[in-house]
Design a protein around this motif. Structure first.
Motif, PDB file in Angstrom:
ATOM      1  N   LEU A  24       0.801  -1.225   0.000  1.00 63.65           N
ATOM      2  CA  LEU A  24       0.000   0.000   0.000  1.00 63.65           C
ATOM      3  C   LEU A  24       0.835   1.278   0.000  1.00 63.65           C
ATOM      4  O   LEU A  24       0.457   2.245  -0.676  1.00 63.65           O
ATOM      5  CB  LEU A  24      -0.955  -0.010   1.201  1.00 63.65           C
ATOM      6  N   PRO A  25       1.968   1.345   0.729  1.00 65.94           N
ATOM      7  CA  PRO A  25       2.763   2.584   0.686  1.00 65.94           C
ATOM      8  C   PRO A  25       3.209   2.980  -0.713  1.00 65.94           C
ATOM      9  O   PRO A  25       3.244   4.171  -1.041  1.00 65.94           O
ATOM     10  CB  PRO A  25       3.960   2.264   1.588  1.00 65.94           C
ATOM     11  N   VAL A  26       3.556   2.003  -1.552  1.00 58.86           N
ATOM     12  CA  VAL A  26       3.964   2.317  -2.930  1.00 58.86           C
ATOM     13  C   VAL A  26       2.799   2.934  -3.678  1.00 58.86           C
ATOM     14  O   VAL A  26       2.965   3.922  -4.419  1.00 58.86           O
ATOM     15  CB  VAL A  26       4.454   1.044  -3.654  1.00 58.86           C
ATOM     16  N   PHE A  27       1.602   2.387  -3.477  1.00 57.66           N
ATOM     17  CA  PHE A  27       0.414   2.944  -4.120  1.00 57.66           C
ATOM     18  C   PHE A  27       0.164   4.375  -3.653  1.00 57.66           C
ATOM     19  O   PHE A  27      -0.109   5.263  -4.462  1.00 57.66           O
ATOM     20  CB  PHE A  27      -0.803   2.070  -3.818  1.00 57.66           C
TER      21      PHE A  27
ATOM     22  N   THR B  44       9.869   4.142   4.859  1.00 55.50           N
ATOM     23  CA  THR B  44      10.451   2.796   4.878  1.00 55.50           C
ATOM     24  C   THR B  44      10.375   2.138   3.508  1.00 55.50           C
ATOM     25  O   THR B  44      11.353   1.529   3.034  1.00 55.50           O
ATOM     26  CB  THR B  44       9.705   1.931   5.907  1.00 55.50           C
ATOM     27  N   SER B  45       9.218   2.269   2.857  1.00 52.59           N
ATOM     28  CA  SER B  45       9.037   1.654   1.547  1.00 52.59           C
ATOM     29  C   SER B  45       9.988   2.243   0.510  1.00 52.59           C
ATOM     30  O   SER B  45      10.562   1.519  -0.309  1.00 52.59           O
ATOM     31  CB  SER B  45       7.589   1.834   1.096  1.00 52.59           C
ATOM     32  N   THR B  46      10.173   3.569   0.555  1.00 55.43           N
ATOM     33  CA  THR B  46      11.039   4.233  -0.424  1.00 55.43           C
ATOM     34  C   THR B  46      12.488   3.825  -0.254  1.00 55.43           C
ATOM     35  O   THR B  46      13.200   3.550  -1.231  1.00 55.43           O
ATOM     36  CB  THR B  46      10.905   5.756  -0.287  1.00 55.43           C
ATOM     37  N   ILE B  47      12.949   3.771   0.983  1.00 59.08           N
ATOM     38  CA  ILE B  47      14.337   3.388   1.238  1.00 59.08           C
ATOM     39  C   ILE B  47      14.597   1.964   0.762  1.00 59.08           C
ATOM     40  O   ILE B  47      15.611   1.690   0.090  1.00 59.08           O
ATOM     41  CB  ILE B  47      14.659   3.524   2.743  1.00 59.08           C
TER      42      ILE B  47
ATOM     43  N   SER C  79      11.597   5.246  -7.971  1.00 57.42           N
ATOM     44  CA  SER C  79      12.222   5.756  -6.752  1.00 57.42           C
ATOM     45  C   SER C  79      12.054   7.264  -6.616  1.00 57.42           C
ATOM     46  O   SER C  79      11.782   7.775  -5.518  1.00 57.42           O
ATOM     47  CB  SER C  79      13.714   5.394  -6.734  1.00 57.42           C
ATOM     48  N   ILE C  80      12.202   7.987  -7.728  1.00 61.85           N
ATOM     49  CA  ILE C  80      12.014   9.442  -7.672  1.00 61.85           C
ATOM     50  C   ILE C  80      10.563   9.777  -7.344  1.00 61.85           C
ATOM     51  O   ILE C  80      10.285  10.681  -6.534  1.00 61.85           O
ATOM     52  CB  ILE C  80      12.434  10.088  -9.009  1.00 61.85           C
ATOM     53  N   ILE C  81       9.630   9.051  -7.956  1.00 67.15           N
ATOM     54  CA  ILE C  81       8.212   9.274  -7.671  1.00 67.15           C
ATOM     55  C   ILE C  81       7.909   8.995  -6.200  1.00 67.15           C
ATOM     56  O   ILE C  81       7.176   9.743  -5.539  1.00 67.15           O
ATOM     57  CB  ILE C  81       7.339   8.400  -8.575  1.00 67.15           C
ATOM     58  N   ALA C  82       8.494   7.917  -5.667  1.00 66.19           N
ATOM     59  CA  ALA C  82       8.262   7.573  -4.267  1.00 66.19           C
ATOM     60  C   ALA C  82       8.814   8.642  -3.333  1.00 66.19           C
ATOM     61  O   ALA C  82       8.162   9.011  -2.347  1.00 66.19           O
ATOM     62  CB  ALA C  82       8.884   6.211  -3.958  1.00 66.19           C
TER      63      ALA C  82
ATOM     64  N   LYS D  36      17.099   0.812  -2.381  1.00 65.05           N
ATOM     65  CA  LYS D  36      18.131  -0.206  -2.154  1.00 65.05           C
ATOM     66  C   LYS D  36      17.961  -1.373  -3.111  1.00 65.05           C
ATOM     67  O   LYS D  36      18.938  -1.874  -3.691  1.00 65.05           O
ATOM     68  CB  LYS D  36      18.050  -0.684  -0.698  1.00 65.05           C
ATOM     69  N   ARG D  37      16.712  -1.799  -3.319  1.00 61.78           N
ATOM     70  CA  ARG D  37      16.439  -2.916  -4.230  1.00 61.78           C
ATOM     71  C   ARG D  37      16.795  -2.545  -5.669  1.00 61.78           C
ATOM     72  O   ARG D  37      17.349  -3.367  -6.411  1.00 61.78           O
ATOM     73  CB  ARG D  37      14.974  -3.313  -4.126  1.00 61.78           C
ATOM     74  N   ASN D  38      16.516  -1.308  -6.066  1.00 66.04           N
ATOM     75  CA  ASN D  38      16.843  -0.885  -7.430  1.00 66.04           C
ATOM     76  C   ASN D  38      18.344  -0.887  -7.673  1.00 66.04           C
ATOM     77  O   ASN D  38      18.813  -1.318  -8.734  1.00 66.04           O
ATOM     78  CB  ASN D  38      16.271   0.505  -7.697  1.00 66.04           C
TER      79      ASN D  38
END
Length: 433
Positions: A177-180, A402-405, A317-320, A409-411
């Motif tokens: 949900l945080p990404v959404f 938390t979701s953005t970080i 990532s920039i959008i987040a 990192k995953r990217n």
């Protein structure tokens, strides 16, 4: 928006989009009412977002926060500047990755997207050297026409390739949900232009209705694009939808080329907003109005944006980041705070103010205790939307952090320059075409 729907589900996503758009409409209409009330009280013809924040705090009934009025204006202006600059960073990345994907079939050894971003600094910086807003009128008109053409080309592909062969989720786990939330908040990026538009209207009493229609159209567009893109590409969707469109398809490649032209036309307009705030401050502090200093300052800021895009060439990532730290506060935190502070002045007895006048007519003319049922309903709805918006903004910032970080990192760990979502060859799309 397909990226957002892929993290919420094809059923839950549209429902949440409707809720977020409605809440944003309520907070923005309340912000407009605050601006009108403060303008009447002080005798100003118009106010921008920062002015409303300043006067809401400065004249608040809570004396302890009044010294923070200037800081409040600076925070709001800094958020607006940062959001526009974040949009400019996205422009660098999207232009580079679309150019790379179109050209890779004809130039297999084309450099990665970071190199193309660096090269783009020159033309995009030159495009910002126009010093007068009037010079952007014809560029904006061309950009709008090209945007409509780009949307038509994208929809032409999507609606001729709708299928359910890929796994489609009606709802996604709550941890997505945080990404959404951050993505959807970033997509409603026009909140900073609402007060300037209201100031420029001759019939200001019609603005709230115009705002309702505009938000409704935005909501419908977001839902249609989100569902269509997700149904076609499923979980393989990229944050930049055009990168999912196949190679060797004339309409798809045309859509990418037209999108690049759209972004070239609109980049100077996006860049003009932060410069309109920053350069007057530089002029006042250093007492200089030299044209070469201004152009050098623009080139330096554009170079900074280019470096940021090179260091983080991931659109999602920039959008987040923008949604977490900029869009969410500007839409869901600052307006409710401004509304509540302005509303407190009514309770203090300074003047009568209808904080919840979503409609004109009987709400404006009704006396206390004699409000119509419709007016009471809208006031109740608006009041609760403000509380929900404030909570939503706080939740989006906390969970989005938390979701953005973790996403960044995953990217860095998993993303490859050869990936189609970074402008690499979209081999999986040959079959779709």
């Amino acid at each position: 928006m397909p990226w957002a729907v892929s993290h919420s589900g094809v059923v839950i996503g549209p429902i949440l989009i409707c809720m977020l758009v409605l809440i944003s409409l309520m907070t923005m209409s309340g912000l407009v009412e605050c601006a009108r009330w403060h303008s009447r009280k002080i005798g100003l013809h118009h106010m921008d977002y920062g002015d409303v924040a300043y006067h809401s705090v400065h004249s608040s009934s809570y004396e302890v926060i009044r010294p923070l009025a200037t800081a409040g204006r600076r925070v709001v202006n800094a958020s607006i500047i940062s959001m526009q600059m974040g949009a400019c960073c996205i422009y660098y990345v999207v232009i580079a990755q679309n150019i790379r994907q179109v050209a890779i079939e004809y130039w297999p050894g084309i450099p990665e997207d970071r190199v193309i971003i660096a090269v783009l600094w020159v033309p995009l910086t030159i495009a910002t050297f126009n010093r007068k807003l009037s010079g952007f009128h014809w560029i904006s008109a061309i950009g709008n026409l090209l945007f409509l053409l780009s949307v038509a080309l994208i929809f032409k592909y999507l609606w001729t390739h709708l299928h359910l062969s890929t796994p489609i989720h009606f709802a996604k786990p709550i941890d997505e949900l945080p990404v959404f939330l951050t993505t959807t908040a970033s997509c409603v990026e026009g909140v900073c232009t609402i007060l300037p538009l209201e100031n420029s209207m001759k019939s200001k009493e019609l603005f709230i209705r115009v705002l309702c229609v505009a938000f409704a159209l935005v909501g419908v567009f977001m839902i249609v694009v989100g569902i269509s893109g997700y149904l076609v590409f499923g979980s393989s969707i990229c944050a930049n939808l055009t990168l999912n469109l196949p190679l060797r398809d004339g309409y798809s490649e045309a859509a990418k080329v037209v999108l690049v032209l759209v972004l070239f036309c609109t980049y100077p307009i996006q860049f003009y907003v932060p410069m309109g705030i920053l350069w007057p401050m530089i002029e006042e502090k250093f007492r200089t109005s030299n044209i070469y200093c201004e152009l050098g300052f623009k080139a330096a800021i554009s170079a900074l944006l280019c470096i940021l895009a090179i260091s983080l060439p991931f659109v999602d990532s920039i959008i987040a980041l923008a949604g977490t730290f900029l869009s969410a506060p500007l839409q869901f935190i600052f307006p409710p705070a401004i509304i509540l502070l302005t509303w407190s002045q009514q309770n203090r007895g300074d003047a009568r103010w209808d904080a919840y006048s979503v409609i004109q007519g009987d709400c404006d003319s009704a006396q206390s205790g004699s409000l119509s049922r419709k007016c009471r309903f809208f006031r109740f709805l608006h009041a609760w939307s403000i509380v929900i918006a404030l909570l939503l903004g706080v939740v989006t910032v906390i969970l989005g952090l938390t979701s953005t970080i973790s996403g960044i990192k995953r990217n860095y760990e998993l993303s490859s320059a050869s990936s189609s979502c970074r402008g690499g060859a979209n081999f999986s799309a040959y079959h779709l075409a």
